[in-house]
Design a protein around this motif. Structure first.
Motif, PDB file in Angstrom:
ATOM      1  N   ASP A  87      -3.549  -4.592  -6.716  1.00 40.47           N
ATOM      2  CA  ASP A  87      -2.854  -6.137  -7.081  1.00 40.47           C
ATOM      3  C   ASP A  87      -3.595  -6.551  -8.080  1.00 40.47           C
ATOM      4  O   ASP A  87      -2.832  -7.462  -8.778  1.00 40.47           O
ATOM      5  N   TYR A 114       5.428  -8.694  -6.487  1.00 39.48           N
ATOM      6  CA  TYR A 114       5.889  -8.594  -7.990  1.00 39.48           C
ATOM      7  C   TYR A 114       6.638  -9.949  -8.422  1.00 39.48           C
ATOM      8  O   TYR A 114       6.273 -10.334  -9.499  1.00 39.48           O
ATOM      9  N   CYS A 152       8.643   0.904  -7.217  1.00 38.87           N
ATOM     10  CA  CYS A 152       7.589   1.173  -6.142  1.00 38.87           C
ATOM     11  C   CYS A 152       8.135   2.440  -5.564  1.00 38.87           C
ATOM     12  O   CYS A 152       9.413   2.379  -5.112  1.00 38.87           O
ATOM     13  N   ASN A 156       8.179   0.030  -0.622  1.00 42.02           N
ATOM     14  CA  ASN A 156       7.929  -0.933   0.277  1.00 42.02           C
ATOM     15  C   ASN A 156       9.027  -2.119   0.312  1.00 42.02           C
ATOM     16  O   ASN A 156       9.107  -2.843  -0.855  1.00 42.02           O
ATOM     17  N   ALA A 183       1.294   3.157  -4.214  1.00 43.24           N
ATOM     18  CA  ALA A 183       0.464   2.735  -3.197  1.00 43.24           C
ATOM     19  C   ALA A 183       0.568   3.775  -2.271  1.00 43.24           C
ATOM     20  O   ALA A 183      -0.375   3.853  -1.452  1.00 43.24           O
ATOM     21  N   SER A 207      -3.605   3.085  -4.955  1.00 46.40           N
ATOM     22  CA  SER A 207      -4.386   2.237  -3.979  1.00 46.40           C
ATOM     23  C   SER A 207      -5.069   3.055  -2.996  1.00 46.40           C
ATOM     24  O   SER A 207      -4.695   3.797  -2.631  1.00 46.40           O
ATOM     25  N   LYS A 210      -4.259   2.337   1.758  1.00 42.32           N
ATOM     26  CA  LYS A 210      -3.252   2.976   2.794  1.00 42.32           C
ATOM     27  C   LYS A 210      -3.706   4.325   3.118  1.00 42.32           C
ATOM     28  O   LYS A 210      -4.447   4.483   4.297  1.00 42.32           O
TER      29      LYS A 210
HETATM   30  C1  LIG Z   1       4.190  -1.180  -2.690  1.00 45.04           C
HETATM   31  C2  LIG Z   1       2.626  -1.918  -2.675  1.00 45.04           C
HETATM   32  N1  LIG Z   1       1.625  -1.934  -3.737  1.00 45.04           N
HETATM   33  C3  LIG Z   1       0.527  -2.253  -3.542  1.00 45.04           C
HETATM   34  C4  LIG Z   1       0.101  -2.786  -2.595  1.00 45.04           C
HETATM   35  C5  LIG Z   1      -1.333  -3.399  -2.628  1.00 45.04           C
HETATM   36  O1  LIG Z   1      -2.250  -2.530  -2.654  1.00 45.04           O
HETATM   37  P1  LIG Z   1      -4.043  -3.069  -2.771  1.00 45.04           P
HETATM   38  O2  LIG Z   1      -4.549  -3.188  -1.442  1.00 45.04           O
HETATM   39  O3  LIG Z   1      -4.379  -1.854  -3.434  1.00 45.04           O
HETATM   40  O4  LIG Z   1      -4.131  -4.061  -3.661  1.00 45.04           O
HETATM   41  C6  LIG Z   1       0.784  -3.011  -1.322  1.00 45.04           C
HETATM   42  C7  LIG Z   1       0.065  -3.480  -0.111  1.00 45.04           C
HETATM   43  O5  LIG Z   1       0.898  -3.595   0.741  1.00 45.04           O
HETATM   44  C8  LIG Z   1       1.987  -2.388  -1.555  1.00 45.04           C
HETATM   45  O6  LIG Z   1       2.925  -2.477  -0.138  1.00 45.04           O
END
Ligand SMILES: Cc1ncc(COP(=O)(O)O)c(C=O)c1O
Length: 350
Positions: A87, A114, A152, A156, A183, A207, A210
């Motif tokens: 993030d 986003y 993405c 998600n 991620a 990330s 996960k």
């Molecule tokens: C698609 C996506 N990107 C990034 C993130 C956030 O990741 P991070 O915990 O590394 O900030 C998430 C968290 O749910 C996510 O779903």
């Protein structure tokens, strides 16, 4: 609001999934955390790092972590930036790589942060609908000269993956900056990291929240050509990743067996949930991630969400076109999934 600037007044904040305090018997399947603990090696390494060196600042660019990731992925450590979760990386991207009059494009539905980030930075954005099977319409991203595109992969909340060869073909034509948010990539297996060597306009983000079960540690990576990485370094906070986070993330990367075990367990649990939930009359979008996007044939998603909540089972419901018909359910432990299935059965009987 007296001291808020216009941008802040007008923006809609990001609403994260509920994070209730510990205890209370709540089953949390709403934020795609990993139900299994981080490996013991990782926890031991973090404990070890809890020593007198905490009085010293950490390495300002998380060099040890970059070296390990670089070796594993056959790239240079100068191609990697380490952030306080992915993030933070998105925040920096919006601040560093797009002009105020630029336009960003991303799929809809996709990770809603986003949209929030674009608004927070006063940047115009375009949501491009996924097709009826929730595939990304890459050609639509070429229809205008978007300055930044975020893809993405896997997406998600749908869990659908985009073919890496399609991304390469897209990059042959696209001249703006492409962000591929990976991620959930460890559950998918197809990465765009290789393209960083060929194209100067791609940033891949990763990330540790996960597949490595380290959402609480806050570590993310950006992988790109060196010039882009220098841009991140110019605007980042002085010490954005702390010593414990770097130590834990290094141990996580080194524990290959732990990662494989985790992914295999998740795959097994995902198959279990798919089978059981389909038997209850849900349509399941084929998922490449650690969650399922599901829709019941005749009961509204919001009703199911509320009834599950009464039973202390949290899943994710998103308001808005298309996605309000669905629930996103994170893959939990076997016990959590069995409780979920029992809860759903009794709701649907009622
Ligand atoms: C698609 C996506 N990107 C990034 C993130 C956030 O990741 P991070 O915990 O590394 O900030 C998430 C968290 O749910 C996510 O779903």
């Amino acid at each position: 609001m007296k001291y808020w600037n216009t941008k802040l007044k007008e923006m809609t904040e990001y609403i994260p999934g509920e994070q209730p305090g510990g205890g209370g018997g709540i089953i949390k399947l709403n934020t795609n955390e990993n139900p299994f603990p981080a490996s013991q090696r990782v926890l031991d390494r973090i404990k070890e790092a809890c020593n007198q060196s905490l009085r010293l600042y950490p390495n300002s660019t998380s060099l040890s972590l970059r070296k390990i990731f670089a070796k594993d992925n056959n790239i240079d450590s100068d191609n990697i930036f380490v952030g306080n979760g992915s993030d933070e990386i998105f925040t920096l991207i919006f601040r560093a790589f797009i002009e105020n009059n630029g336009v960003v494009a991303f799929s809809y539905p996709s990770y809603s942060l986003y949209y929030t980030m674009a608004e927070a930075n006063g940047i115009k954005y375009k949501k491009i609908n996924l097709d009826k099977d929730f595939n990304v319409d890459l050609d639509a991203f070429l229809s205008k000269n978007y300055d930044l595109v975020i893809l993405c992969n896997p997406n998600n909340p749908t869990g659908k993956g985009c073919d890496v060869d399609d991304i390469r073909r897209f990059l042959d034509k696209y001249k703006g900056l492409l962000i591929v948010d990976e991620a959930y990539v460890d559950f998918y297996g197809e990465t765009s990291i290789e393209m960083v060597k060929e194209f100067d306009n791609i940033i891949v983000t990763r990330s540790f929240s996960k597949s490595y079960s380290l959402a609480g540690l806050r570590v993310g990576l950006a992988i790109a050509q060196k010039d882009i990485i220098r841009g991140f370094l110019k605007i980042k906070d002085s010490y954005n990743v702390d010593r414990l986070a770097e130590a834990g993330a290094c141990a996580a990367l080194l524990d290959k067996k732990g990662l494989k075990y985790n992914i295999d367990m998740m795959k097994n649990n995902k198959e279990f949930l798919e089978e059981k939930i389909e038997a209850l009359g849900f349509q399941v979008v084929p998922s490449k991630a650690n969650f399922l996007f599901v829709k019941h044939s005749h009961v509204q998603a919001v009703e199911i969400y509320k009834k599950l909540r009464e039973k202390k089972i949290l899943v994710r419901y998103f308001d808005g076109p298309i996605q309000s018909e669905y629930l996103r359910i994170s893959i939990g432990s076997m016990m959590e999934l069995k409780t979920l299935i029992n809860g759903l059965s009794s709701i649907l009987k009622d």
